[in-house]
Design an enzyme around this catalytic site. Structure first.
Site, short mmCIF file in Angstrom:
data_model
loop_
_atom_site.label_atom_id
_atom_site.label_comp_id
_atom_site.label_asym_id
_atom_site.label_seq_id
_atom_site.Cartn_x
_atom_site.Cartn_y
_atom_site.Cartn_z
N HIS A 57 18.72 31.13 -21.52
CA HIS A 57 18.58 29.77 -22.04
C HIS A 57 19.96 29.11 -22.00
O HIS A 57 20.99 29.80 -21.91
CB HIS A 57 18.08 29.80 -23.48
N GLU A 59 21.80 27.70 -24.28
CA GLU A 59 22.72 28.09 -25.36
C GLU A 59 23.27 29.50 -25.14
O GLU A 59 24.48 29.73 -25.29
CB GLU A 59 22.00 28.02 -26.72
N CYS A 87 15.86 27.47 -29.94
CA CYS A 87 14.71 28.34 -30.17
C CYS A 87 15.17 29.51 -31.06
O CYS A 87 16.37 29.67 -31.32
CB CYS A 87 14.17 28.86 -28.84
N CYS A 90 17.95 31.69 -29.36
CA CYS A 90 19.24 31.00 -29.27
C CYS A 90 19.87 30.82 -30.64
O CYS A 90 21.08 30.97 -30.80
CB CYS A 90 19.07 29.65 -28.57
#
Length: 160
Positions: A57, A59, A87, A90
């Site tokens: 992801h 992040e 999320c 993250c």
């Protein structure tokens, strides 16, 4: 006014990463920028589909780059600007990295609306392990405890 403008500039970078990722067919609509002392340390867009890595992801990818750039696993003093509310994965990575503040643009409800819905994960975490959808089976704890016992007295121990 200058501080507010700085925040907006860094958030604009994160948003631009997310837009570029989609418009150039690179990946999902997410971007993140990590800043320390007013300087960009790392930035990344979502790389899940381009790297075949479900943990890539924006992040998490930016955290990895920032840790490499600063040669540390501790990002104290850093802030993250992300194009969307993080999320659960993250968010966990952000806490573990000790980033001090999260600035985000889109909400998790906005993400859910386009198919990125983490509600299931939040609900699963609230359930006892034996009630979760994914089977969770503990085994060989006594064997595994050896590493924990060694860690307690290890001269190379470095708490994190």
């Amino acid at each position: 006014m200058e501080i507010k403008q700085q925040h907006e500039d860094f958030m604009r970078m994160a948003v631009e990463l997310s837009v570029k990722n989609v418009s150039e067919c690179i990946g999902g609509p997410f971007g993140a920028v990590i800043v320390k002392d007013g300087k960009v340390i790392a930035k990344s867009a979502n790389k899940v589909t381009t790297t075949n890595d479900p943990t890539a992801h924006a992040e998490v990818s930016a955290i990895r780059l920032a840790c490499t750039a600063l040669n540390t696993f501790d990002l104290s003093g850093c802030v993250i600007y992300t194009s969307c509310e993080p999320c659960p994965m993250c968010l966990g990575a952000i806490y573990w990295s000790r980033i001090e503040t999260i600035y985000y643009a889109n909400t998790k409800a906005d993400a859910a609306h386009i198919g990125f819905d983490d509600k299931f994960i939040y609900e699963e975490l609230d359930k006892p392990m034996d009630k979760r959808t994914l089977p969770v089976v503990q085994m060989m704890r006594d064997d595994a405890m050896e590493a924990f016992k060694l860690w307690e007295t290890s001269p190379m121990r470095r708490d994190y």
